[in-house]
Design a protein around this motif. Structure first.
Motif, short mmCIF file in Angstrom:
data_model
loop_
_atom_site.label_atom_id
_atom_site.label_comp_id
_atom_site.label_asym_id
_atom_site.label_seq_id
_atom_site.Cartn_x
_atom_site.Cartn_y
_atom_site.Cartn_z
N ILE A 68 17.74 0.92 -3.85
CA ILE A 68 18.91 0.93 -2.98
C ILE A 68 20.03 1.79 -3.59
CG2 ILE A 68 19.93 -1.19 -3.96
CD1 ILE A 68 19.90 -0.30 -0.22
N LEU A 69 20.14 1.78 -4.91
CA LEU A 69 21.15 2.61 -5.58
C LEU A 69 20.81 4.08 -5.41
CD1 LEU A 69 22.87 1.99 -8.97
CD2 LEU A 69 21.83 4.21 -8.52
N GLU A 70 19.55 4.44 -5.51
CA GLU A 70 19.15 5.84 -5.34
C GLU A 70 19.36 6.30 -3.90
OE1 GLU A 70 15.79 6.49 -8.75
OE2 GLU A 70 15.25 5.22 -7.04
N TYR A 71 19.07 5.44 -2.95
CA TYR A 71 19.38 5.77 -1.56
C TYR A 71 20.88 5.99 -1.38
CZ TYR A 71 14.79 4.79 0.56
OH TYR A 71 13.46 4.84 0.94
N ALA A 72 21.68 5.13 -2.00
CA ALA A 72 23.13 5.24 -1.88
C ALA A 72 23.62 6.55 -2.49
CB ALA A 72 23.80 4.05 -2.57
N GLU A 73 23.07 6.92 -3.62
CA GLU A 73 23.49 8.17 -4.26
C GLU A 73 23.18 9.37 -3.39
OE1 GLU A 73 22.52 8.73 -8.38
OE2 GLU A 73 24.44 7.73 -8.71
N GLU A 74 22.06 9.34 -2.69
CA GLU A 74 21.70 10.45 -1.81
C GLU A 74 22.71 10.60 -0.67
OE1 GLU A 74 16.85 10.80 -2.27
OE2 GLU A 74 17.71 9.94 -0.43
N ALA A 107 15.78 -4.62 -5.20
CA ALA A 107 16.26 -3.24 -5.28
C ALA A 107 15.48 -2.27 -4.41
CB ALA A 107 16.23 -2.76 -6.74
N THR A 108 14.18 -2.60 -4.13
CA THR A 108 13.33 -1.64 -3.42
C THR A 108 12.67 -2.17 -2.16
OG1 THR A 108 11.24 -2.20 -4.54
CG2 THR A 108 12.74 -0.69 -5.70
N GLY A 109 12.67 -3.49 -1.97
CA GLY A 109 12.01 -4.06 -0.78
C GLY A 109 10.52 -4.25 -0.93
N SER A 110 9.99 -4.13 -2.14
CA SER A 110 8.55 -4.25 -2.36
C SER A 110 8.23 -5.29 -3.42
CB SER A 110 7.95 -2.91 -2.79
OG SER A 110 7.99 -1.98 -1.74
N LYS A 138 3.26 3.31 -8.76
CA LYS A 138 3.92 4.43 -8.10
C LYS A 138 5.40 4.10 -7.97
CE LYS A 138 3.73 7.28 -3.92
NZ LYS A 138 3.08 7.46 -2.59
N LYS A 139 6.26 5.09 -8.20
CA LYS A 139 7.70 4.86 -8.16
C LYS A 139 8.17 4.39 -6.79
CE LYS A 139 8.98 8.30 -11.65
NZ LYS A 139 9.76 9.55 -11.90
N LEU A 140 9.12 3.45 -6.81
CA LEU A 140 9.75 2.94 -5.60
C LEU A 140 11.22 3.33 -5.60
CD1 LEU A 140 8.19 -0.63 -5.79
CD2 LEU A 140 7.69 1.03 -3.99
N LYS A 141 11.68 3.91 -4.54
CA LYS A 141 13.08 4.32 -4.48
C LYS A 141 13.97 3.09 -4.33
CE LYS A 141 14.07 8.06 -2.39
NZ LYS A 141 14.33 9.08 -1.33
N GLU A 161 0.83 -1.19 0.00
CA GLU A 161 0.00 0.00 0.00
C GLU A 161 0.87 1.26 0.00
OE1 GLU A 161 -3.30 0.19 -0.47
OE2 GLU A 161 -3.07 -1.93 -0.80
N ASP A 162 2.03 1.21 0.66
CA ASP A 162 2.97 2.32 0.66
C ASP A 162 4.28 1.83 0.10
OD1 ASP A 162 1.27 4.24 2.06
OD2 ASP A 162 1.56 2.94 3.80
N GLU A 163 5.02 2.72 -0.57
CA GLU A 163 6.27 2.30 -1.18
C GLU A 163 7.32 1.98 -0.14
OE1 GLU A 163 8.80 5.71 -2.75
OE2 GLU A 163 6.78 6.46 -3.04
N ASN A 164 8.20 1.06 -0.49
CA ASN A 164 9.31 0.65 0.36
C ASN A 164 8.87 0.20 1.74
OD1 ASN A 164 10.75 3.22 -1.33
ND2 ASN A 164 11.73 1.23 -1.42
N GLN A 165 7.72 -0.47 1.84
CA GLN A 165 7.28 -1.00 3.12
C GLN A 165 7.95 -2.34 3.39
OE1 GLN A 165 5.18 0.42 5.57
NE2 GLN A 165 5.81 2.13 4.29
#
Length: 384
Positions: A130-136, A108-111, A125-128, A29-33
């Motif tokens: 692990i690579l995008e988290y790392a880049e941040e 990659a996203t946990g979902s 809906k877009k899921l963030k 229901e929510d991303e990356n849950q």
């Protein structure tokens, strides 16, 4: 009175036993849950040390039989046999049989998501990732594959599309919005003849990328950022592409580790899967041995470095592959297949380095994301 107790007991049992599908739908229901059984939200990770770098290797379609076949053909132990932290991974998507897009999205996203989704949830809906988290968090990042760089598995680490079909140019354009240091695989045409007539090769060069179509010609040169696209579209089999994958892995590690920053590198041995789809045992064996040489590059670096976590797993098994004969002495494998598609069997996961102990036992593929996110110390931030 006894009948009342029995009725209450069965009502309680029925309400407690949700199906994996029900858990899937609830958890998306929510991303990356966190998915059922993950080590998130207060549950304990058993790792005592966090890695500085992560090399995540995915053998697409690589089940236990594919690994066994490689071991028989090699005649000597695979590098995987040096890993001591080993587990099993459940691969289902919103269907029992996953595809590579949903399988890679889960890791990659946990979902969990539907087959064909490129890091999008069931509501598109877009899921963030692990690579995008790392880049941040200013980690250096890289992607290496023996498929096109816009193929389902690599794309799920940087792209977001509701379908994996006919979106190569869209994914190439998405890559250009990221700050990924290394990209290697096939797909030159999707960049050269980009979306809306854009020449993404020229744009990449303007952004400071060293761009080539031949990994061997790079030699000892170590650019800060590099794109290597070895084929117009899908890369050829190993007899044509040669040692591209182990050479690309070595070069990627060389580039990403040089500044002494944290780095995350995803490497895919894509064509193990293609051998399974074709029901060609020899194709699987060739690709497994190539993948083994590639894992060797990661293992050797991690052993010397001491701060690098190496993870090796698969998105799913392909072909329902079995070994029905052959010879260990001759390195001969006689394989048979039950399908020309993916199967629901669990796949192995191997870990080496700081945090490796978190990857033992039986787990869902979504847990890999949460374990890595914890070990890489990547805090939550706003979604894409």
């Amino acid at each position: 009175m006894n009948k009342l107790v029995i009725i209450v007991f069965f009502i309680w049992i029925s309400s407690s036993c949700e199906t994996p599908q029900a858990l899937n739908n609830a958890s998306n229901e929510d991303e990356n849950q966190p998915q059922e059984g993950t080590k998130e939200a207060g549950k304990t990770f058993i790792a005592g040390k966090r890695p500085k770098n992560v090399i995540f290797l995915i053998g697409d379609g690589m089940g236990l039989t594919q690994i066994t076949a490689g071991s028989i053909a090699k005649k000597t132990p695979l590098i995987l046999e040096k890993f001591r932290q080993i587990g099993l991974v459940k691969t289902y998507s919103t269907k029992l049989i996953t595809d590579s897009a949903a399988g890679a999205t889960a890791m990659a996203t946990g979902s969990k998501t539907y087959n064909g989704a490129i890091s999008m949830n069931i509501h598109q809906k877009k899921l963030k990732t692990i690579l995008e988290y790392a880049e941040e968090k200013n980690w250096l990042t890289g992607i290496v594959t023996t498929a096109t760089v816009t193929h389902a598995t690599p794309a799920c680490f940087y792209g977001h599309q509701p379908t994996r079909s006919r979106v190569n140019q869209k994914l190439a354009a998405e890559f250009m919005t990221k700050d990924i240091e290394v990209l290697m695989g096939g797909g030159w045409n999707y960049f050269k003849d980009g979306l809306d007539g854009r020449d993404l090769i020229a744009e990449a060069q303007e952004k400071g990328y060293f761009v080539t179509d031949n990994i061997e010609q790079v030699g000892d040169y170590r650019p800060e950022k590099m794109i290597c696209l070895i084929s117009a579209k899908l890369p050829p089999k190993i007899e044509e592409r040669g040692d591209f994958l182990p050479l690309a892995a070595k070069k990627a590690i060389d580039i990403l580790s040089y500044p002494k920053s944290n780095f995350f590198l995803m490497i895919e041995g894509a064509q193990i899967d293609w051998g399974g789809h074709k029901n060609e045992s020899d194709y699987i064996v060739e690709e497994m041995l190539d993948f083994d040489r590639t894992i060797q590059q990661a293992f050797d670096f991690a052993k010397k470095d001491g701060n690098t976590l190496v993870i090796v797993t698969a998105d799913h098994e392909t072909g329902g592959y079995s070994i029905n004969g052959g010879s260990k002495k001759e390195g001969k494998v006689e394989g048979k297949f039950t399908s020309d598609y993916h199967t629901a069997t669990m796949v192995p996961i191997f870990a080496y380095g700081p945090g490796a102990e978190s990857f033992t036992g039986i787990m869902d593929n979504t847990e890999i994301f949460f374990k890595l996110k914890y070990l890489m110390n990547l805090s939550e931030s706003s979604s894409n």
